[in-house]
Motif scaffolding. Structure first.
Motif, PDB file in Angstrom:
ATOM      1  N   ALA A   1       0.812  -1.221   0.000  1.00 62.44           N
ATOM      2  CA  ALA A   1       0.000   0.000   0.000  1.00 62.44           C
ATOM      3  C   ALA A   1       0.847   1.273   0.000  1.00 62.44           C
ATOM      4  O   ALA A   1       0.473   2.262  -0.632  1.00 62.44           O
ATOM      5  CB  ALA A   1      -0.946  -0.007   1.190  1.00 62.44           C
ATOM      6  N   ILE A   2       1.965   1.284   0.707  1.00 60.47           N
ATOM      7  CA  ILE A   2       2.760   2.508   0.817  1.00 60.47           C
ATOM      8  C   ILE A   2       3.279   2.988  -0.537  1.00 60.47           C
ATOM      9  O   ILE A   2       3.125   4.167  -0.867  1.00 60.47           O
ATOM     10  CB  ILE A   2       3.887   2.332   1.860  1.00 60.47           C
ATOM     11  CG1 ILE A   2       3.268   2.304   3.256  1.00 60.47           C
ATOM     12  CG2 ILE A   2       4.921   3.450   1.755  1.00 60.47           C
ATOM     13  CD1 ILE A   2       4.238   2.040   4.373  1.00 60.47           C
ATOM     14  N   PRO A   3       3.890   2.148  -1.366  1.00 61.61           N
ATOM     15  CA  PRO A   3       4.324   2.644  -2.688  1.00 61.61           C
ATOM     16  C   PRO A   3       3.145   3.112  -3.552  1.00 61.61           C
ATOM     17  O   PRO A   3       3.279   4.087  -4.307  1.00 61.61           O
ATOM     18  CB  PRO A   3       5.021   1.441  -3.321  1.00 61.61           C
ATOM     19  CG  PRO A   3       5.417   0.570  -2.186  1.00 61.61           C
ATOM     20  CD  PRO A   3       4.384   0.797  -1.128  1.00 61.61           C
ATOM     21  N   MET A   4       2.012   2.448  -3.445  1.00 58.65           N
ATOM     22  CA  MET A   4       0.839   2.870  -4.215  1.00 58.65           C
ATOM     23  C   MET A   4       0.365   4.245  -3.744  1.00 58.65           C
ATOM     24  O   MET A   4      -0.031   5.080  -4.555  1.00 58.65           O
ATOM     25  CB  MET A   4      -0.280   1.843  -4.091  1.00 58.65           C
ATOM     26  CG  MET A   4       0.029   0.542  -4.800  1.00 58.65           C
ATOM     27  SD  MET A   4      -1.231  -0.729  -4.553  1.00 58.65           S
ATOM     28  CE  MET A   4      -2.662   0.047  -5.246  1.00 58.65           C
ATOM     29  N   TYR A   5       0.438   4.487  -2.439  1.00 63.84           N
ATOM     30  CA  TYR A   5       0.043   5.780  -1.889  1.00 63.84           C
ATOM     31  C   TYR A   5       0.973   6.882  -2.400  1.00 63.84           C
ATOM     32  O   TYR A   5       0.515   7.945  -2.817  1.00 63.84           O
ATOM     33  CB  TYR A   5       0.063   5.729  -0.357  1.00 63.84           C
ATOM     34  CG  TYR A   5      -0.104   7.081   0.282  1.00 63.84           C
ATOM     35  CD1 TYR A   5      -1.346   7.707   0.308  1.00 63.84           C
ATOM     36  CD2 TYR A   5       0.988   7.750   0.839  1.00 63.84           C
ATOM     37  CE1 TYR A   5      -1.505   8.946   0.882  1.00 63.84           C
ATOM     38  CE2 TYR A   5       0.840   8.991   1.407  1.00 63.84           C
ATOM     39  CZ  TYR A   5      -0.407   9.591   1.431  1.00 63.84           C
ATOM     40  OH  TYR A   5      -0.554  10.823   1.996  1.00 63.84           O
ATOM     41  N   HIS A   6       2.277   6.639  -2.374  1.00 63.84           N
ATOM     42  CA  HIS A   6       3.228   7.640  -2.841  1.00 63.84           C
ATOM     43  C   HIS A   6       3.067   7.921  -4.335  1.00 63.84           C
ATOM     44  O   HIS A   6       3.176   9.077  -4.768  1.00 63.84           O
ATOM     45  CB  HIS A   6       4.666   7.212  -2.530  1.00 63.84           C
ATOM     46  CG  HIS A   6       5.011   7.327  -1.083  1.00 63.84           C
ATOM     47  ND1 HIS A   6       5.092   8.532  -0.438  1.00 63.84           N
ATOM     48  CD2 HIS A   6       5.284   6.392  -0.142  1.00 63.84           C
ATOM     49  CE1 HIS A   6       5.404   8.351   0.821  1.00 63.84           C
ATOM     50  NE2 HIS A   6       5.522   7.046   1.037  1.00 63.84           N
ATOM     51  N   THR A   7       2.778   6.913  -5.108  1.00 65.32           N
ATOM     52  CA  THR A   7       2.542   7.111  -6.541  1.00 65.32           C
ATOM     53  C   THR A   7       1.279   7.941  -6.766  1.00 65.32           C
ATOM     54  O   THR A   7       1.273   8.856  -7.594  1.00 65.32           O
ATOM     55  CB  THR A   7       2.422   5.756  -7.261  1.00 65.32           C
ATOM     56  OG1 THR A   7       3.638   5.025  -7.072  1.00 65.32           O
ATOM     57  CG2 THR A   7       2.181   5.940  -8.745  1.00 65.32           C
TER      58      THR A   7
END
Length: 113
Positions: free
Chosen positions: A14-20
């Motif tokens: 979830a964290i990389p998707m949030y940053h993207t």
């Protein structure tokens, strides 16, 4: 222990998707701000038959309430003002670019948009 491992796996996805998603939203704001300011520069040049000398002149003449913030520099004084001689033969503000030195998701620098 299994539940904790599942939660950590979900969080790590979830964290990389949030940053993207956050970066894409900032890019959308930047594109909108650039488009709006370029339109206002053109409108000012058309109305006054001379290009503005700065973004502050657009504010002073009432074309925009305030200079928008660059979403990547978080400031409104980092815009790169591109000056040139316009179609009327007078020198002035011709284009505007981001002052950010970061690179977009597609690999292009924001200061080339």
């Amino acid at each position: 222990m299994v539940v904790l491992a599942i939660l950590l796996t979900i969080i790590s996805i979830a964290i990389p998707m949030y940053h993207t998603a956050l970066t894409r939203s900032k890019e959308a704001v930047l594109k909108h701000n650039l488009s709006t300011m370029r339109h206002l520069i053109d409108q000012y040049t058309y109305d006054k038959e001379a290009p503005p000398q700065s973004l502050e002149e657009l504010v002073a003449e009432g074309y925009i309430r305030a200079i928008p913030h660059d979403p990547f520099t978080q400031a409104n004084d980092t815009w790169q003002e591109i000056t040139d001689t316009g179609p009327t033969g007078e020198s002035g503000l011709f284009d505007i670019r981001s002052g950010s030195d970061q690179t977009a998701i597609d690999g292009t620098p924001y200061n080339e948009w």
